[in-house]
Design a protein around this motif. Structure first.
Motif, mmCIF file in Angstrom:
data_model
loop_
_atom_site.group_PDB
_atom_site.id
_atom_site.type_symbol
_atom_site.label_atom_id
_atom_site.label_comp_id
_atom_site.label_asym_id
_atom_site.label_seq_id
_atom_site.Cartn_x
_atom_site.Cartn_y
_atom_site.Cartn_z
ATOM 1 N N PRO A 1 -54.777 -4.628 -21.937
ATOM 2 C CA PRO A 1 -53.639 -5.397 -21.398
ATOM 3 C C PRO A 1 -54.077 -6.380 -20.316
ATOM 4 O O PRO A 1 -53.982 -6.112 -19.122
ATOM 5 C CB PRO A 1 -52.726 -4.303 -20.830
ATOM 6 N N PHE A 2 -54.600 -7.531 -20.746
ATOM 7 C CA PHE A 2 -55.137 -8.508 -19.792
ATOM 8 C C PHE A 2 -54.088 -8.947 -18.775
ATOM 9 O O PHE A 2 -54.374 -9.073 -17.586
ATOM 10 C CB PHE A 2 -55.668 -9.749 -20.538
ATOM 11 N N PHE A 3 -52.861 -9.192 -19.242
ATOM 12 C CA PHE A 3 -51.836 -9.676 -18.335
ATOM 13 C C PHE A 3 -51.460 -8.624 -17.292
ATOM 14 O O PHE A 3 -51.135 -8.962 -16.157
ATOM 15 C CB PHE A 3 -50.596 -10.111 -19.128
ATOM 16 N N TYR A 4 -51.525 -7.359 -17.673
ATOM 17 C CA TYR A 4 -51.231 -6.298 -16.715
ATOM 18 C C TYR A 4 -52.303 -6.255 -15.628
ATOM 19 O O TYR A 4 -51.998 -6.087 -14.446
ATOM 20 C CB TYR A 4 -51.149 -4.956 -17.424
ATOM 21 N N ILE A 5 -53.560 -6.408 -16.045
ATOM 22 C CA ILE A 5 -54.658 -6.404 -15.067
ATOM 23 C C ILE A 5 -54.522 -7.583 -14.116
ATOM 24 O O ILE A 5 -54.689 -7.446 -12.903
ATOM 25 C CB ILE A 5 -56.015 -6.444 -15.800
ATOM 26 N N TRP A 6 -54.189 -8.756 -14.647
ATOM 27 C CA TRP A 6 -53.998 -9.921 -13.799
ATOM 28 C C TRP A 6 -52.803 -9.725 -12.870
ATOM 29 O O TRP A 6 -52.800 -10.192 -11.735
ATOM 30 C CB TRP A 6 -53.810 -11.156 -14.656
ATOM 31 N N GLY A 7 -51.779 -9.021 -13.373
ATOM 32 C CA GLY A 7 -50.608 -8.739 -12.554
ATOM 33 C C GLY A 7 -50.924 -7.854 -11.368
ATOM 34 O O GLY A 7 -50.250 -7.914 -10.332
ATOM 35 N N LEU A 8 -51.950 -7.011 -11.494
ATOM 36 C CA LEU A 8 -52.378 -6.199 -10.361
ATOM 37 C C LEU A 8 -53.044 -7.058 -9.291
ATOM 38 O O LEU A 8 -52.943 -6.775 -8.093
ATOM 39 C CB LEU A 8 -53.350 -5.106 -10.830
ATOM 40 N N VAL A 9 -53.712 -8.100 -9.742
ATOM 41 C CA VAL A 9 -54.420 -8.979 -8.804
ATOM 42 C C VAL A 9 -53.441 -9.836 -7.999
ATOM 43 O O VAL A 9 -53.535 -9.930 -6.775
ATOM 44 C CB VAL A 9 -55.432 -9.865 -9.562
ATOM 45 N N ASP A 10 -52.493 -10.463 -8.707
ATOM 46 C CA ASP A 10 -51.562 -11.361 -7.990
ATOM 47 C C ASP A 10 -50.259 -10.663 -7.580
ATOM 48 O O ASP A 10 -49.307 -11.326 -7.171
ATOM 49 C CB ASP A 10 -51.249 -12.597 -8.840
ATOM 50 N N ARG A 11 -50.204 -9.324 -7.757
ATOM 51 C CA ARG A 11 -49.082 -8.481 -7.311
ATOM 52 C C ARG A 11 -47.789 -8.740 -8.094
ATOM 53 O O ARG A 11 -46.710 -8.369 -7.656
ATOM 54 C CB ARG A 11 -48.832 -8.687 -5.817
ATOM 55 N N THR A 12 -47.914 -9.349 -9.272
ATOM 56 C CA THR A 12 -46.730 -9.569 -10.102
ATOM 57 C C THR A 12 -46.093 -8.248 -10.513
ATOM 58 O O THR A 12 -44.864 -8.098 -10.489
ATOM 59 C CB THR A 12 -47.100 -10.369 -11.365
ATOM 60 N N ASN A 13 -46.916 -7.266 -10.895
ATOM 61 C CA ASN A 13 -46.391 -5.968 -11.308
ATOM 62 C C ASN A 13 -45.608 -5.296 -10.181
ATOM 63 O O ASN A 13 -44.565 -4.673 -10.406
ATOM 64 C CB ASN A 13 -47.535 -5.055 -11.759
ATOM 65 N N GLU A 14 -46.124 -5.424 -8.971
ATOM 66 C CA GLU A 14 -45.442 -4.838 -7.821
ATOM 67 C C GLU A 14 -44.080 -5.493 -7.595
ATOM 68 O O GLU A 14 -43.081 -4.810 -7.353
ATOM 69 C CB GLU A 14 -46.317 -4.996 -6.579
ATOM 70 N N TYR A 15 -44.025 -6.809 -7.678
ATOM 71 C CA TYR A 15 -42.760 -7.526 -7.476
ATOM 72 C C TYR A 15 -41.733 -7.167 -8.540
ATOM 73 O O TYR A 15 -40.541 -7.009 -8.260
ATOM 74 C CB TYR A 15 -43.009 -9.039 -7.489
ATOM 75 N N LEU A 16 -42.193 -7.019 -9.794
ATOM 76 C CA LEU A 16 -41.277 -6.712 -10.894
ATOM 77 C C LEU A 16 -40.696 -5.304 -10.780
ATOM 78 O O LEU A 16 -39.570 -5.058 -11.219
ATOM 79 C CB LEU A 16 -41.994 -6.873 -12.234
#
Length: 228
Positions: free
Chosen positions: A11-26
């Motif tokens: 899940p490349f997008f999930y890994i990137w989301g950890l870097v830019d904190r997108t997953n946390e915001y969502l």
């Protein structure tokens, strides 16, 4: 093939989301969707919110995953049971001698790889993930000479362990027909990669022997198919 395979599995997008904190915001905030009143987009969005589209799709995927795993487990259990009834250890002869030599020369633990003959198998194949079993059709046991036997066994020992990855891929994407197509293509890809690895540094004499061995096995298999 490798790019496509890993693009499905990782899940490349999930890994990137950890870097830019997108997953946390969502996870901490609700997504706000603004659409114009009286438009088709508004009607579609309202319908999705009313019927709980996202929840139902998630439930549908989860049920499909459960059914897929159940079918796989049943088929695997039937396969293992059939293999146990129709196979026996190859303890002596050319196949065992060549197998012992190859394991020793390649630093492989012979006790972790089972060499067995099968009365229900039509072609040489390798099964298993952690404890592999090389299955040799019964009709081939006396058909190949020492050199040909070594070539076939070396080919099987070269197989890359991608089947478990394909199982994960098909399980998570059971609804995608492209995944099943990729699964079929992978079998041919594995065979070609084994051939390429074995012949990468071989001389012309060995390449000639290699091709002749493969042709002989295919001819024996075709003859066996005609008899059956």
């Amino acid at each position: 093939n490798k790019i496509v395979f890993f693009a499905f599995v990782i899940p490349f997008f999930y890994i990137w989301g950890l870097v830019d904190r997108t997953n946390e915001y969502l996870t901490q905030n609700d997504v706000l969707v603004i659409v114009e009143q009286g438009t088709l987009k508004k009607a579609v969005y309202s319908l999705k919110e009313t019927i709980g589209f996202a929840d139902k799709i998630s439930l549908f995927w989860l049920v499909g995953l459960g059914i897929y795993l159940l079918i796989y487990v049943v088929n695997y259990a039937v396969f293992v049971n059939r293999i146990r009834k129709q196979t026996w250890e190859i303890e002596t002869g050319i196949w065992r001698e060549q197998f012992h030599t190859l394991c020793w020369s390649n630093g492989l633990q012979e006790e972790r790889i089972r060499l067995a003959a099968s009365s229900g198998q039509q072609q040489v194949c390798t099964v298993g993930v952690f404890h592999k079993t090389i299955l040799v059709p019964e009709y081939l046991l006396e058909k190949l000479n020492e050199s040909e036997t070594g070539i076939i066994l070396r080919h099987e020992l070269t197989h890359v362990p991608l089947k478990i990855g394909m199982f994960m891929l098909c399980s998570l994407n059971w609804f995608n027909p492209l995944v099943y197509y990729l699964n079929e293509v992978l079998a041919e890809w594995i065979e070609l990669s084994c051939d390429e690895e074995m012949l990468a540094f071989a001389d012309s004499s060995y390449k000639h022997e290699y091709v002749n061995a493969l042709i002989k096995v295919m001819e024996e298999q075709r003859e066996q198919d005609e008899l059956s």
